[in-house]
Design a protein around this motif. Structure first.
Motif, PDB file in Angstrom:
ATOM      1  N   LEU A   1       8.852   9.044 -10.030  1.00  0.00           N
ATOM      2  CA  LEU A   1       7.459   9.245 -10.422  1.00  0.00           C
ATOM      3  C   LEU A   1       7.276  10.588 -11.116  1.00  0.00           C
ATOM      4  CD1 LEU A   1       5.734   7.860  -7.211  1.00  0.00           C
ATOM      5  CD2 LEU A   1       5.581   6.865  -9.505  1.00  0.00           C
ATOM      6  N   PHE A   2       7.970  11.628 -10.646  1.00  0.00           N
ATOM      7  CA  PHE A   2       7.862  12.938 -11.289  1.00  0.00           C
ATOM      8  C   PHE A   2       8.383  12.881 -12.721  1.00  0.00           C
ATOM      9  CE2 PHE A   2       9.008  17.256 -12.356  1.00  0.00           C
ATOM     10  CZ  PHE A   2       7.966  18.004 -11.819  1.00  0.00           C
ATOM     11  N   VAL A   3       9.503  12.209 -12.914  1.00  0.00           N
ATOM     12  CA  VAL A   3      10.059  12.071 -14.267  1.00  0.00           C
ATOM     13  C   VAL A   3       9.097  11.297 -15.154  1.00  0.00           C
ATOM     14  CG1 VAL A   3      11.910  11.012 -15.603  1.00  0.00           C
ATOM     15  CG2 VAL A   3      12.460  12.289 -13.512  1.00  0.00           C
ATOM     16  N   SER A   4       8.501  10.223 -14.617  1.00  0.00           N
ATOM     17  CA  SER A   4       7.568   9.413 -15.400  1.00  0.00           C
ATOM     18  C   SER A   4       6.357  10.226 -15.841  1.00  0.00           C
ATOM     19  CB  SER A   4       7.120   8.201 -14.575  1.00  0.00           C
ATOM     20  OG  SER A   4       6.067   7.518 -15.209  1.00  0.00           O
ATOM     21  N   HIS A   5       5.728  10.928 -14.906  1.00  0.00           N
ATOM     22  CA  HIS A   5       4.549  11.728 -15.263  1.00  0.00           C
ATOM     23  C   HIS A   5       4.934  12.904 -16.155  1.00  0.00           C
ATOM     24  CE1 HIS A   5       1.483   9.694 -12.862  1.00  0.00           C
ATOM     25  NE2 HIS A   5       2.386   9.566 -11.911  1.00  0.00           N
ATOM     26  N   GLY A   6       6.112  13.487 -15.921  1.00  0.00           N
ATOM     27  CA  GLY A   6       6.571  14.561 -16.791  1.00  0.00           C
ATOM     28  C   GLY A   6       6.823  14.089 -18.198  1.00  0.00           C
ATOM     29  N   TRP A   7       7.416  12.916 -18.332  1.00  0.00           N
ATOM     30  CA  TRP A   7       7.664  12.331 -19.653  1.00  0.00           C
ATOM     31  C   TRP A   7       6.344  12.133 -20.384  1.00  0.00           C
ATOM     32  CZ3 TRP A   7      12.081   8.440 -20.689  1.00  0.00           C
ATOM     33  CH2 TRP A   7      12.045   8.010 -22.020  1.00  0.00           C
ATOM     34  N   SER A   8       5.364  11.554 -19.680  1.00  0.00           N
ATOM     35  CA  SER A   8       4.065  11.316 -20.300  1.00  0.00           C
ATOM     36  C   SER A   8       3.405  12.622 -20.711  1.00  0.00           C
ATOM     37  CB  SER A   8       3.157  10.546 -19.336  1.00  0.00           C
ATOM     38  OG  SER A   8       1.895  10.304 -19.911  1.00  0.00           O
ATOM     39  N   PHE A   9       3.521  13.660 -19.880  1.00  0.00           N
ATOM     40  CA  PHE A   9       2.929  14.954 -20.203  1.00  0.00           C
ATOM     41  C   PHE A   9       3.543  15.533 -21.479  1.00  0.00           C
ATOM     42  CE2 PHE A   9       3.156  19.590 -19.969  1.00  0.00           C
ATOM     43  CZ  PHE A   9       1.811  19.919 -19.850  1.00  0.00           C
ATOM     44  N   ILE A  10       4.866  15.508 -21.554  1.00  0.00           N
ATOM     45  CA  ILE A  10       5.543  16.093 -22.715  1.00  0.00           C
ATOM     46  C   ILE A  10       5.301  15.259 -23.968  1.00  0.00           C
ATOM     47  CG2 ILE A  10       7.808  16.634 -23.707  1.00  0.00           C
ATOM     48  CD1 ILE A  10       8.732  17.297 -20.839  1.00  0.00           C
ATOM     49  N   GLU A  11       5.392  13.944 -23.818  1.00  0.00           N
ATOM     50  CA  GLU A  11       5.329  13.067 -24.982  1.00  0.00           C
ATOM     51  C   GLU A  11       3.910  12.892 -25.505  1.00  0.00           C
ATOM     52  OE1 GLU A  11       7.917   9.274 -25.796  1.00  0.00           O
ATOM     53  OE2 GLU A  11       6.235   8.731 -24.520  1.00  0.00           O
ATOM     54  N   ASN A  12       2.959  12.688 -24.584  1.00  0.00           N
ATOM     55  CA  ASN A  12       1.593  12.403 -25.007  1.00  0.00           C
ATOM     56  C   ASN A  12       0.722  13.652 -25.070  1.00  0.00           C
ATOM     57  OD1 ASN A  12       1.746   9.411 -25.147  1.00  0.00           O
ATOM     58  ND2 ASN A  12       2.106   9.573 -22.954  1.00  0.00           N
TER      59      ASN A  12
END
Length: 216
Positions: A132-143
């Motif tokens: 979940l941390f990787v998923s939310h981190g990915w969204s933060f960086i990408e979006n």
């Protein structure tokens, strides 16, 4: 026109990647139910832990958010959010504790809130939390950073995002978890709870990023 079309396809692809990461992180919970005997309490405790992750990236959003004409005003809002959101998280945790404090009682020893963190580690929830941390981190960086969503949010609007997600998604999940506890936690019900969370997560994320997309 060619450049605009290429950028549009790139944004659509990145949006699909963010959604795929979100769904994949939630599927770890499904493996936990099917392979590691997770029950509704462990699922709800994991959902609470995800709120902590959302809060961490909420602070990051506040730090980088800026008003176009004056910029973000120092660290007051991030610190205020830390205290205010932390209070909500404490209240959320105590609701879970009140609902499930008898979950580990054997008639002689009562569970304490601190015991839940040991249970979290012992049941491989750390793997789901990492996903979940990787998923939310990915969204933060990408979006938020990559698509420059922070330029279209005031700090106050950025502060509201984690609360909106919490109320839409996790209040419904707590109600669903209580319903399952009352009915003996059938496996199909646990799977349905995870499916409901995936649907809610996808809906909230797509609506949030669509609202923050640049106007054509």
């Amino acid at each position: 026109h060619v450049e605009r079309g290429y950028r549009g396809r790139g944004d659509a692809m990145s949006g699909r990647l963010s959604l795929a990461a979100l769904v994949a992180a939630n599927l770890v919970q499904l493996f936990g139910v099917l392979l590691w005997d997770w029950d509704v309490f462990l699922l709800l405790l994991l959902f609470w832990s995800e709120n902590v992750i959302i809060g961490i990236f909420g602070i990051a959003r506040l730090i980088v958010a800026r008003v176009s004409d004056s910029g973000a005003g120092g660290l007051f809002l991030p610190l205020f959010f830390l205290v205010h959101y932390g209070g909500f998280m404490f209240g959320h945790f105590m609701v879970l504790f009140g609902m499930y404090s008898g979950h580990f009682e054997d008639g002689t020893v009562s569970a304490e809130p601190a015991d839940y963190y040991g249970i979290l580690a012992e049941n491989l929830n750390w793997l789901a939390i990492l996903a979940l941390f990787v998923s939310h981190g990915w969204s933060f960086i990408e979006n938020y950073m990559g698509k420059r969503e922070h330029e279209r949010l005031t700090p106050g609007q950025a502060m509201a995002l984690p609360y909106r997600r919490m109320f839409i998604t996790h209040i419904a999940l707590i109600a669903g978890g209580f319903f399952l506890m009352e009915r003996g936690q059938p496996l199909g019900g646990l799977v349905l709870l995870i499916a409901m969370k995936i649907v809610l997560d996808v809906f909230v994320q797509r609506r949030e990023h669509a609202r923050l997309a640049p106007q054509s």
